[in-house]
Design a protein around this motif. Structure first.
Motif, PDB file in Angstrom:
ATOM      1  N   LEU A   1      -4.055  79.507  46.333  1.00  0.00           N
ATOM      2  CA  LEU A   1      -4.987  80.520  46.216  1.00  0.00           C
ATOM      3  C   LEU A   1      -4.796  82.105  46.632  1.00  0.00           C
ATOM      4  N   VAL A   2      -4.968  82.944  45.821  1.00  0.00           N
ATOM      5  CA  VAL A   2      -4.267  84.341  46.173  1.00  0.00           C
ATOM      6  C   VAL A   2      -5.501  85.407  45.637  1.00  0.00           C
ATOM      7  N   GLN A   3      -5.323  86.627  46.435  1.00  0.00           N
ATOM      8  CA  GLN A   3      -6.118  87.555  46.019  1.00  0.00           C
ATOM      9  C   GLN A   3      -5.636  88.468  44.777  1.00  0.00           C
ATOM     10  N   PRO A   4      -6.587  88.853  44.199  1.00  0.00           N
ATOM     11  CA  PRO A   4      -6.184  89.866  42.880  1.00  0.00           C
ATOM     12  C   PRO A   4      -4.864  90.854  43.260  1.00  0.00           C
ATOM     13  N   GLY A   5      -3.793  91.105  42.906  1.00  0.00           N
ATOM     14  CA  GLY A   5      -2.732  91.865  43.029  1.00  0.00           C
ATOM     15  C   GLY A   5      -1.644  91.287  43.894  1.00  0.00           C
ATOM     16  N   GLY A   6      -2.055  90.151  44.176  1.00  0.00           N
ATOM     17  CA  GLY A   6      -0.866  89.115  44.937  1.00  0.00           C
ATOM     18  C   GLY A   6       0.013  88.519  44.229  1.00  0.00           C
ATOM     19  N   SER A   7       0.700  87.781  44.845  1.00  0.00           N
ATOM     20  CA  SER A   7       2.172  87.137  44.265  1.00  0.00           C
ATOM     21  C   SER A   7       2.087  85.673  44.658  1.00  0.00           C
ATOM     22  N   LEU A   8       2.699  84.990  43.589  1.00  0.00           N
ATOM     23  CA  LEU A   8       2.850  83.474  43.879  1.00  0.00           C
ATOM     24  C   LEU A   8       4.301  83.041  43.316  1.00  0.00           C
ATOM     25  N   ARG A   9       4.844  82.100  43.611  1.00  0.00           N
ATOM     26  CA  ARG A   9       6.146  81.931  42.952  1.00  0.00           C
ATOM     27  C   ARG A   9       5.905  80.199  42.693  1.00  0.00           C
ATOM     28  N   LEU A  10       5.941  79.883  41.474  1.00  0.00           N
ATOM     29  CA  LEU A  10       6.279  78.407  41.083  1.00  0.00           C
ATOM     30  C   LEU A  10       7.515  77.776  40.883  1.00  0.00           C
ATOM     31  N   SER A  11       7.833  76.622  41.384  1.00  0.00           N
ATOM     32  CA  SER A  11       8.951  75.825  41.194  1.00  0.00           C
ATOM     33  C   SER A  11       8.665  74.642  40.543  1.00  0.00           C
ATOM     34  N   CYS A  12       9.733  74.285  39.634  1.00  0.00           N
ATOM     35  CA  CYS A  12       9.581  72.923  38.997  1.00  0.00           C
ATOM     36  C   CYS A  12      10.856  72.456  38.929  1.00  0.00           C
ATOM     37  N   ALA A  13      11.097  71.062  39.430  1.00  0.00           N
ATOM     38  CA  ALA A  13      12.577  70.447  39.578  1.00  0.00           C
ATOM     39  C   ALA A  13      12.247  69.175  38.659  1.00  0.00           C
TER      40      ALA A  13
ATOM     41  N   MET B   1      12.071  65.975  21.910  1.00  0.00           N
ATOM     42  CA  MET B   1      11.788  65.521  23.322  1.00  0.00           C
ATOM     43  C   MET B   1      10.940  66.632  24.317  1.00  0.00           C
ATOM     44  N   LYS B   2       9.946  65.929  24.776  1.00  0.00           N
ATOM     45  CA  LYS B   2       9.210  66.948  25.692  1.00  0.00           C
ATOM     46  C   LYS B   2       8.584  66.364  26.942  1.00  0.00           C
ATOM     47  N   TYR B   3       8.798  67.014  28.044  1.00  0.00           N
ATOM     48  CA  TYR B   3       8.390  66.510  29.286  1.00  0.00           C
ATOM     49  C   TYR B   3       7.626  67.488  29.814  1.00  0.00           C
ATOM     50  N   TRP B   4       6.360  67.113  30.888  1.00  0.00           N
ATOM     51  CA  TRP B   4       5.478  67.736  31.315  1.00  0.00           C
ATOM     52  C   TRP B   4       5.358  67.605  32.685  1.00  0.00           C
ATOM     53  N   GLY B   5       5.157  68.256  33.335  1.00  0.00           N
ATOM     54  CA  GLY B   5       4.775  68.224  34.846  1.00  0.00           C
ATOM     55  C   GLY B   5       3.366  67.714  34.952  1.00  0.00           C
ATOM     56  N   GLN B   6       2.968  67.540  36.513  1.00  0.00           N
ATOM     57  CA  GLN B   6       1.497  67.246  36.504  1.00  0.00           C
ATOM     58  C   GLN B   6       0.677  68.337  36.563  1.00  0.00           C
ATOM     59  N   GLY B   7       0.982  69.561  36.681  1.00  0.00           N
ATOM     60  CA  GLY B   7       0.119  70.563  36.963  1.00  0.00           C
ATOM     61  C   GLY B   7       0.035  71.221  38.236  1.00  0.00           C
ATOM     62  N   THR B   8       0.011  72.327  38.291  1.00  0.00           N
ATOM     63  CA  THR B   8      -0.318  72.969  39.689  1.00  0.00           C
ATOM     64  C   THR B   8      -1.651  74.245  39.438  1.00  0.00           C
ATOM     65  N   GLN B   9      -2.560  74.093  40.310  1.00  0.00           N
ATOM     66  CA  GLN B   9      -3.607  75.175  40.381  1.00  0.00           C
ATOM     67  C   GLN B   9      -3.089  76.419  40.813  1.00  0.00           C
ATOM     68  N   VAL B  10      -3.508  77.223  40.105  1.00  0.00           N
ATOM     69  CA  VAL B  10      -3.512  78.813  40.558  1.00  0.00           C
ATOM     70  C   VAL B  10      -4.664  79.412  40.476  1.00  0.00           C
ATOM     71  N   THR B  11      -5.197  79.925  41.449  1.00  0.00           N
ATOM     72  CA  THR B  11      -6.553  80.466  41.539  1.00  0.00           C
ATOM     73  C   THR B  11      -6.367  82.038  42.023  1.00  0.00           C
ATOM     74  N   VAL B  12      -6.609  82.972  41.372  1.00  0.00           N
ATOM     75  CA  VAL B  12      -6.713  84.308  41.893  1.00  0.00           C
ATOM     76  C   VAL B  12      -8.254  84.852  41.915  1.00  0.00           C
ATOM     77  N   SER B  13      -8.434  85.049  43.211  1.00  0.00           N
ATOM     78  CA  SER B  13      -9.955  85.422  43.782  1.00  0.00           C
ATOM     79  C   SER B  13     -10.062  86.078  44.858  1.00  0.00           C
ATOM     80  N   SER B  14     -10.945  86.921  45.091  1.00  0.00           N
ATOM     81  CA  SER B  14     -11.350  87.634  46.149  1.00  0.00           C
ATOM     82  C   SER B  14     -12.252  86.967  47.341  1.00  0.00           C
TER      83      SER B  14
END
Length: 117
Positions: free
Chosen positions: A11-23, A104-117
């Motif tokens: 969860l992050v406020q509008p205008g904020g930042s997040l970094r996603l990683s996938c290994a 050949m395609k692989y998918w991750g399980q997904g990660t939730q990103v929520t942008v809200s004040s």
């Protein structure tokens, strides 16, 4: 079987930042393209950003100038730096890896990103 493991959502406020990683759980020499898609409730899964093994990138118009995709081939990892986040960026973000022919395609399980004040 290859597994893609995502991290970095939250969860992050509008205008904020997040970094996603996938290994990836192991090296896949045939993997050419890695990247991120997202899916909001009631919507289809859409491209966010992808990067090829050689470093060529492609972004959805809605994230250009705000998001940056990068890749560490030695670590089989792809990243998504998300800046200036907006409420409309709220979605489940999925990591994707595929070969050049897209057979050949692989998918991750997904990660939730929520942008809200």
């Amino acid at each position: 079987q290859v597994h893609l493991v995502e991290s970095g959502g939250g969860l992050v406020q509008p205008g904020g930042s997040l970094r996603l990683s996938c290994a990836a759980s192991k090296s896949i020499p045939s993997i050419y393209r890695m990247g991120w898609y997202r899916q909001a409730p009631g919507n289809q899964r859409d491209l966010v950003a992808v990067i090829t093994k050689g470093g060529t990138t492609n972004y959805a118009d809605s994230v250009k100038g705000r998001f940056l995709v990068s890749r560490d081939n030695a670590k089989n990892t792809v990243y998504l730096q998300m800046n200036s986040l907006r409420p409309e960026d709220t979605a489940v973000y999925y990591c994707n890896a595929e070969n050049f022919a897209r057979t050949m395609k692989y998918w991750g399980q997904g990660t939730q990103v929520t942008v809200s004040s």
